[in-house]
Enzyme design. Structure first.
Site, mmCIF file in Angstrom:
data_model
loop_
_atom_site.group_PDB
_atom_site.id
_atom_site.type_symbol
_atom_site.label_atom_id
_atom_site.label_comp_id
_atom_site.label_asym_id
_atom_site.label_seq_id
_atom_site.Cartn_x
_atom_site.Cartn_y
_atom_site.Cartn_z
ATOM 1 N N GLU A 264 0.846 -1.205 0.000
ATOM 2 C CA GLU A 264 0.000 0.000 0.000
ATOM 3 C C GLU A 264 0.880 1.253 0.000
ATOM 4 O OE1 GLU A 264 -3.059 -0.016 3.013
ATOM 5 O OE2 GLU A 264 -3.339 -2.195 2.888
ATOM 6 N N ASP A 266 2.673 4.624 -0.175
ATOM 7 C CA ASP A 266 2.645 6.061 -0.461
ATOM 8 C C ASP A 266 3.600 6.741 0.508
ATOM 9 O OD1 ASP A 266 1.007 6.064 1.876
ATOM 10 O OD2 ASP A 266 -0.827 6.350 0.713
#
Length: 344
Positions: A264, A266
């Site tokens: 995930e 970021d």
């Protein structure tokens, strides 16, 4: 690597602008992130969500640049079993169908999580016997529905606190820590071929929380529980520093015979973004890509959506954002070129 990378990134950006201008022809197009990752035997993916699929330019880039997709919300419990025993897979199916059309593989996300649960589940007390039945039915119904359509499942999401203790969830409170092994067994029964992972944030570095997953993984493997990998979410933030022990951490899970994946990714910052912050962010994206490539059992990297236009960060972290390799106008940022450089 870091100093060289920024120079290379600048040069690469100029080259790509040149070859993707109006006069570019198909055979001159640069390889995609997925193309470059495949050369290393890895995938490079992005999460997406159903409301975004009406955005044609976004969907076009999603379909061309990546070879893997994770549904951001459409496979979570509130979406898939909104009423007890009444299942709705329409949102997940839409993303699976899109992925199939683009020859992309799908990561299932997520079967057991303390958040985004339907009111019917959280609004009453359950006995252990009752909740076991409900949990088993939910897991097996969903895994059977997507059997052969997803390559991996985030089976249990965010099971530990920062200090390595078990998170106090409806499942832990009612069923005890054995719910994790049960969830893995039930998912395996429903689809013996799919890869099964726990998944969590702040486990990129070696520390109390990642140690808890390491101990759990050793115990589960010793007990013969089906466990194939560990998902490291890699929601990073510039103000907290880069997880310098990431590669070592990936290696120790690999030594247990487990895959790892950055699931995930970021890298957020305090706004406004400036040249210095974007350069640091680019370094970090390059470094974490290199860390995955350096460990054979790190199988792939997934951005938590690829564009700031659809990032979850501003809504959850006030004053923060600019976390992804494409900006809100779908233009590549320095981070994009740093990933390309690392994958070369």
């Amino acid at each position: 690597m870091r100093k060289n990378r920024l120079a290379v990134v600048g040069a690469l950006a100029a080259v790509l602008v040149a070859v993707t201008g109006p006069a570019a022809v198909a055979h001159d197009e640069p390889p995609t992130l997925a193309d470059l990752a495949q050369r290393h035997g890895r995938y490079f993916g992005s999460a997406t969500d159903n409301p975004e699929l009406t955005d044609a330019p976004y969907v076009s880039l999603l379909g061309s640049e990546f070879d893997q997709i994770t549904p951001g919300n459409g496979m979570k419990w509130y979406a898939t079993e909104p009423q007890q025993g009444v299942f709705d897979f329409s949102q997940g199916d839409e993303i699976v169908d899109l992925a199939r059309a683009n020859h992309q593989k799908v990561r299932g996300h997520t079967l057991v999580w303390h958040s985004q649960l339907p009111d019917w589940l959280t609004g009453r007390e359950w006995t252990a016997g009752e909740l076991r039945v409900v949990l088993k039915k939910h897991i097996q119904t969903e895994v059977r529905h997507y059997r052969g359509k997803v390559f991996a499942w985030d089976v249990v999401n965010e099971a530990f606190n920062e200090d390595g203790t078990y998170r106090d969830t409806i499942f832990y409170r009612t069923l005890g820590p054995g719910y994790i092994a049960d969830a893995l067994r039930w998912a395996h029964q429903a689809d013996p071929r799919v890869k099964l992972y726990p998944n969590d944030y702040n486990i990129e570095s070696i520390g109390p929380k990642s140690d808890a997953y390491y101990r759990l993984a050793k115990e589960l493997r010793a007990q013969g529980v089906p466990l194939h990998g560990i998902g490291l979410q890699a929601h990073l933030a510039l103000q907290y520093g880069y997880p310098a022990t990431l590669e070592d951490n990936l290696r120790r899970f690999s030594r247990l015979g487990l895959e790892t994946a950055l699931t995930e990714v970021d890298i957020r910052m305090y706004l406004p973004a400036d040249e210095e912050k974007l350069a640091t962010q680019a370094e970090w994206y390059g470094d974490l890509t290199e860390a995955c490539l350096a460990v054979r059992r790190c199988v792939g990297i997934t951005l938590w959506d690829y564009t700031d236009k659809y990032s979850w960060i501003p809504a959850f972290f006030e004053g923060e954002g600019a976390a992804l390799p494409w900006d809100e106008e779908l233009r590549p940022k320095p981070a994009y070129y740093a990933i390309r450089d690392a994958l070369k």
